[in-house]
Design a protein around this motif. Sequence first.
Motif, mmCIF file in Angstrom:
data_model
loop_
_atom_site.group_PDB
_atom_site.id
_atom_site.type_symbol
_atom_site.label_atom_id
_atom_site.label_comp_id
_atom_site.label_asym_id
_atom_site.label_seq_id
_atom_site.Cartn_x
_atom_site.Cartn_y
_atom_site.Cartn_z
ATOM 1 N N GLU A 162 0.835 -1.205 0.000
ATOM 2 C CA GLU A 162 0.000 0.000 0.000
ATOM 3 C C GLU A 162 0.874 1.261 0.000
ATOM 4 N N GLY A 163 0.629 2.125 -0.973
ATOM 5 C CA GLY A 163 1.354 3.384 -1.058
ATOM 6 C C GLY A 163 2.785 3.276 -1.539
ATOM 7 N N ALA A 164 3.205 2.100 -2.011
ATOM 8 C CA ALA A 164 4.571 1.944 -2.520
ATOM 9 C C ALA A 164 4.764 2.764 -3.793
ATOM 10 N N ILE A 165 6.011 3.165 -4.057
ATOM 11 C CA ILE A 165 6.320 4.011 -5.202
ATOM 12 C C ILE A 165 7.236 3.259 -6.167
ATOM 13 N N PHE A 166 6.725 2.998 -7.371
ATOM 14 C CA PHE A 166 7.508 2.319 -8.407
ATOM 15 C C PHE A 166 7.818 3.296 -9.542
ATOM 16 N N LYS A 167 8.143 4.515 -9.225
ATOM 17 C CA LYS A 167 8.377 5.535 -10.240
ATOM 18 C C LYS A 167 9.647 5.239 -11.028
ATOM 19 N N ASN A 168 9.492 5.195 -12.348
ATOM 20 C CA ASN A 168 10.627 4.955 -13.249
ATOM 21 C C ASN A 168 11.346 3.639 -12.933
ATOM 22 N N THR A 169 10.565 2.653 -12.492
ATOM 23 C CA THR A 169 11.110 1.363 -12.078
ATOM 24 C C THR A 169 10.981 0.337 -13.197
ATOM 25 N N VAL A 170 12.001 -0.480 -13.392
ATOM 26 C CA VAL A 170 11.898 -1.635 -14.279
ATOM 27 C C VAL A 170 11.202 -2.739 -13.497
ATOM 28 N N LEU A 171 10.031 -3.156 -13.968
ATOM 29 C CA LEU A 171 9.220 -4.128 -13.239
ATOM 30 C C LEU A 171 8.881 -5.263 -14.203
ATOM 31 N N SER A 172 9.765 -6.245 -14.296
ATOM 32 C CA SER A 172 9.610 -7.293 -15.297
ATOM 33 C C SER A 172 9.468 -8.672 -14.661
#
Length: 216
Positions: A162-172
């Motif tokens: 909850e509320g985590a920030i994945f800004k400009n993150t590579v999520l593969s």
Amino acid sequence: RHHAARAAHLQPRGCRVTCLADAGGAGSGGRAKAVGGFACGLLAAWAVASAPSPVIAAGQRLPPLSTDPNRCEAAFVGNTIGQANGVYDKVLDLRFCDFTNDKNNLKGKTLSAALMSGAKFDGADLTEVVMSKAYAVGASFKGTNFTNAVIDRANFGKADLEGAIFKNTVLSGSTFDEANMKDVDFEDTLIGYIDLQKLCRNTSINEDTRLELGCR
């Protein structure tokens, strides 16, 4: 951290999600936009080149909890080898460790193949971390900052994000089965179309975020 920097250059600025099925898939009201087939093909080629198996296979038992009294502090050093495929010389056992609000010790670390079940990273700064094949089932990442991180084939099943920030993150190649994804920030996240489809199955994602991601 160099992996995250290079990955950031692959995506256009102002793009919410990098790879969607078609230019209209993001919806007219959200910031999500599709890019051309080149970027999608590049991401697909990268996925094929990487080993698809997670660090802990389905049905495989986790190793016993480490008895090292300094096992939690090992995160402040991280892994020194096997950044992409989770190969390591010693298990990085962070299960049940508490890193709540840690703003200084985890940034830019390589936590590949780390065992994180039951650990707490609430409010922690994990910017630019590398988390290839991490096993974070049941861990807590409320308000955790993953900006510019590389998160590849990690298992976040039943985790609290909850509320985590994945800004400009590579999520593969990562999974979020039954995870709490309320108020998660996916701004400029680099994510493949198939991974996006799986992510959209999570019903805890806010409706506004679903529209911006292009969930259908």
